[in-house]
Each structure stands twice: as C-alpha cells, then as structure tokens.
Design an enzyme around this catalytic site. Sequence first.
Site, PDB file in Angstrom:
ATOM      1  N   CYS A  83      -3.288  -0.082  -2.269  1.00 40.25           N
ATOM      2  CA  CYS A  83      -2.776   0.620  -1.084  1.00 40.25           C
ATOM      3  C   CYS A  83      -3.412   1.987  -0.980  1.00 40.25           C
ATOM      4  O   CYS A  83      -3.369   2.616   0.075  1.00 40.25           O
ATOM      5  CB  CYS A  83      -1.257   0.657  -1.030  1.00 40.25           C
ATOM      6  SG  CYS A  83      -0.486   1.157  -2.511  1.00 40.25           S
TER       7      CYS A  83
HETATM    8  C1  UN1 Z   1      -0.833   0.200  -5.170  1.00 44.51           C
HETATM    9  O1  UN1 Z   1      -1.914  -0.113  -4.694  1.00 44.51           O
HETATM   10  O2  UN1 Z   1       0.234  -0.301  -4.736  1.00 44.51           O
HETATM   11  O3  UN1 Z   1      -3.304   5.200  -7.442  1.00 44.51           O
HETATM   12  C2  UN1 Z   1      -0.668   1.130  -6.323  1.00 44.51           C
HETATM   13  C3  UN1 Z   1      -3.687   4.034  -7.613  1.00 44.51           C
HETATM   14  C4  UN1 Z   1      -2.955   3.191  -8.618  1.00 44.51           C
HETATM   15  C5  UN1 Z   1      -1.729   2.576  -8.033  1.00 44.51           C
HETATM   16  C6  UN1 Z   1      -1.934   1.805  -6.765  1.00 44.51           C
HETATM   17  N1  UN1 Z   1      -2.595   4.010  -9.748  1.00 44.51           N
HETATM   18  O4  UN1 Z   1      -4.627   3.568  -6.985  1.00 44.51           O
END
Ligand code: UN1
Length: 551
Positions: free
Chosen positions: A316
């Site tokens: 995300c």
């Molecule tokens: C996600 O994609 O839901 O900061 C979490 C990041 C990772 C967590 C992503 N530590 O990209």
Amino acid sequence: MSWYGFACPMTHVLEAGFETIDRENPNGSPSIRGYNIIGGKLTQSSDGSTFESTNPAWLDDCLGEFPLSTEGDVHEALAAARAAFPSWSSTPAPTRGQVIGNMGRLLMEHKEDLVRLQAREIGKTLKECGGEIQEAIDTCLFFQSEGRRLYGQTVNSELPDKELFTYRRPLGVCGIINACNFPSAVPFWKMIPAIMCGNTCVWKSPQDSPLLSFALARIMHEAGLPDGVINLIHGKGSGAGQHLVDAVDLGMVNKISFTGSTGVGKMIGEVCGRNLVSASLELGGKNPLVIMPSADIENAVEGAYWAGFGTAGQRCTSLGNLIIHEEIYDEFVERLMTKVRSTSIGDSMRNEDVLYGSMLSERYAIDFLKGIEMCEASGATKIWGEGRITNGNKPENFHGDASEGVYMWPHVFTDVTEDMECFHEEIFGPVVTIVKARDFEHALHLANASPYGLSSAIYTNDRLEAYRYKTGIKAGMTGINNSTTGAEAHLPFGGVKGSGNGTRESGIWVIEAYSYWHAVNDELSGKLQLAQMDVDEIEMEEADADYAGLA
Ligand code: UN1
C-alpha cells in the site's frame, strides 16, 4: 463429536500436528489440512465446505485446504473471544507482555521456515519475506515491554483531598481483517497491541494466505496465549469477512481493524459508525514521489525503481505517481528505464536475486490488468510493459517457465496528467505513472492532487524544498531522499484523505486504537465537593497603577 451437524476433530491446537492431505505437489512440498482455531480448538467449517490455497508462482502447488467459514462459524469464534475476555483483560499487562515476547522469540526460532512458507504462499521474494517476518518480530519485542508500561496518569484535582487518575481500558472483542500482501506483519501490527491492551480477537485470515495464518496462530498459542484470546477463521472476504462485519450490527464486535481497499473500508466505516463501534481503517494509496533537480539522481532512480516495482508494486506504500521536474525529466526517465528494462523477475524460491516474483494470487493479477487497461483508456502513453508474462512474451530477465505462475511485466506510463483517471486511482501491481512538473509548487500541487494521502516522498538536496514538502504534503508518511515504502515497526503508520480514517498502526500511537481512556476520581474528603462550584477562588489584588492614557 458433531458440531453444526458436521463431524470435526475438535482437537486442541497444541496437541495436533500439521495433518497432510493426499496430494502430490510438483515441488514435493506437502499440502496441509488447515483448520479454524476457535477457543483453542481446531475446527472445520460447519457445512464442511473448503477452499484451496495455491502457490501463485507455481500454480500446480497446493498449500492446503481450509474451511470456508459460515456465519455460524464466525459467531462461534466471536462467542469464544467474548468468553475469553474477562480473564484475559484482568491478566496483568506485564504478563500479557510476556506472552507477546514469547511469540517474538518463537517467530525468531522459526523465521527461516516461515519466510519460505510465506514466499511459497504469496510469491513475494525470500528477502522481502524475511523483512516482513522481522517486522512481526520487532512488533512483538516492542509490545512485550509496552506491557510493563501501558501508562495511565495521575492528574491534580481542583479540590482538596481528591485524586484523579486515568487508566487505559480494553475495548472488548476485536475483528481483525487484513490483506495478503503483508500477511504476517500487518495482522501482528493489529493483534499484538490489541491483546497487549487486554482485548480478544477474531482474525479473519486473508483468503490467499491461509496456511501462513494457520502457522502464525499456532505459534501464538505455543507462546502461552490462552484459548479464545485469538480465534482464527478462514474464508473469503465476501463470506466470512462480511459475516464478521455484519456481526457489528448484532452487537457482537467492539472494534474492527481493517487493511484493504478504500471501497471496502468505507463500507466497514459506515457499519461501525452507525453502531458507534471503533474502526481502524488502513486503505489505499496513490503515493507520490517527487524528483527535484538538486537531487542525487542515481540515488533517486534507485528509490523510485524500488518503490514502484519492489514487491511487484503490491504494497500500500508502493509508488503511484512519479512526479519529475521538467529540467531533469528526460535524463531521469532514461536512467529509470535502463533499470526497468533489465528487471529480474521470477520465483524467488528457485531463482536468486529476482527483484520481484509473481502476483500475490490470480485475483490480484486480474485486477492489475484492469488497472493497466484503465491507464490506456486514460490516454497515458505506455512506454514499457506488456501485461501478463508468458513464455512467448517475456522480458529479457525473466527466469523460469512463465506458464507455471502469474507474473506481470513492469509497466511505465508517461504523459500522465491530473485530469486522467490513472492519475487518481491506485493500481496494485508493477506500474508507475509518470507526471511532469514545471516547478516545486506544481510538483507539490500534483503530489496533493490525488484522493489519497498514505505515503509520499521527495528527492531533493534543497533543505527549504524538503521543508516545504514535508509541511505542505497531505499524507500520513513522508520520506525525504528515500522511497515511499519501508516504514519501521515503531513509527505511526497510516494515512489521511482516502487512505484511512486517521487511526494509526505501530509504535505507542496504535495503543489509542485498542483502548479507551477511563477517568477515575477518588474523593477522600468524606463529603460532597462540587467541581467548578466548590473551588476556592483566588481574588486578584487591587493594583494602584493607572493604565488609562498609556496607549
Ligand atoms: C502494507 O502494504 O499494507 O512500509 C504495509 C512498508 C511496509 C508495510 C507495508 N513496512 O512498506
């Protein structure tokens, strides 16, 4: 024993081994009979229905069969969580912390196996799976000691012989729903603080990573977690996940914590809102990354490339809009494309040093291809990428037999402008949409112009620009001279605008999401003293000075 009319083993999670099912996998790995874990018991679905978990990098490899939970199963899990709540919430917080610390130590002990299991189930690279299991470990170790704090305050009263205190209290039964792209770190971000605060949980595992969830839930029990504190249910989002959300309307749930799409998050927020039930919503992002002329271009290319294509773009926090200042646009795109064209892709379990592996599952592949069509329909110019990788249509550095799994080309679109749908919509997968900026103000405007506000980043060596970016951007997270991904387990994680409802995961901040403040006053005077009314008034002294005429 018969349960909902279906015979199931009702074996305690600690007594049973991993049962295999009769199935030959091409890689020789076993297929496992997976169960729900309700009140510490392994249970099947009440109507006996199941679904399979498939390795997306090797589709003939089946990891196992799991219960397709019914509404009755979900209610059973909620009842077990409700029953476990009084005893768990009254267990001293440092003891709860010890159980969590044990979980961290067990994860360390089994790290290698869990890394391989996760890579096999969702196709992420071994290196990234290692990072992710480490994030779950870090979360446990952080919250082990938080069990020795979970501070409240002593507050001075305005009345004599009276004391005021604040305490953190648990919310009750928490429904946990996460996506399969971070199938160990994200549920731990949620459940570890939840149980540290004294709540109990029903965890709806992602449908694409049920074996990993099953293994993690078993480790949690091995660590000394009492039965019923975390209950695992398998199933599909529109089935078991929806039943869990519907149970909010039935008064069976005190909190929902969800990571997933903005559309589903809004639906959950509405259900929780009408019931005054707390919701933590971590939703989509169209994370902008700005490149300014003063940046170290080589470093910025590395950051943009990793943010866009690492994890096959399925974080995300992955890069959405790459916003490049016009002065360095051509040079930057050329250098980025040199890397993109030679991207190493393949099954990380069989090929070392691939940047990314398969899509998380076929469902994600289908959605991604729709996103690529949307970019094309928006009028953006595709300069690289040809959809799904096949043996007859593969990039130079694809390794292995493409027909075995679900792999995607890296995609790059240029000439993207603010009026295009692809500027605004998140596309979960290996694609970057490139936008040209006239100057810093324009770049900042573009970075703020999507409906999301999760992560963001800028590459610049101008300190004032960095300052203006960090103060002007509307996002929950900002990287300066860094990519959009890679949040650490003790900083607040979450977004604004369409990326969430303002709640945060991780660090001390997440505790707000799983506890409420209880204010207690203790009247020691033995009489009724009224706040505001019986307070001693301090008269002001009459002063002699004459202030008139000074102005
Ligand atoms: C996600 O994609 O839901 O900061 C979490 C990041 C990772 C967590 C992503 N530590 O990209």
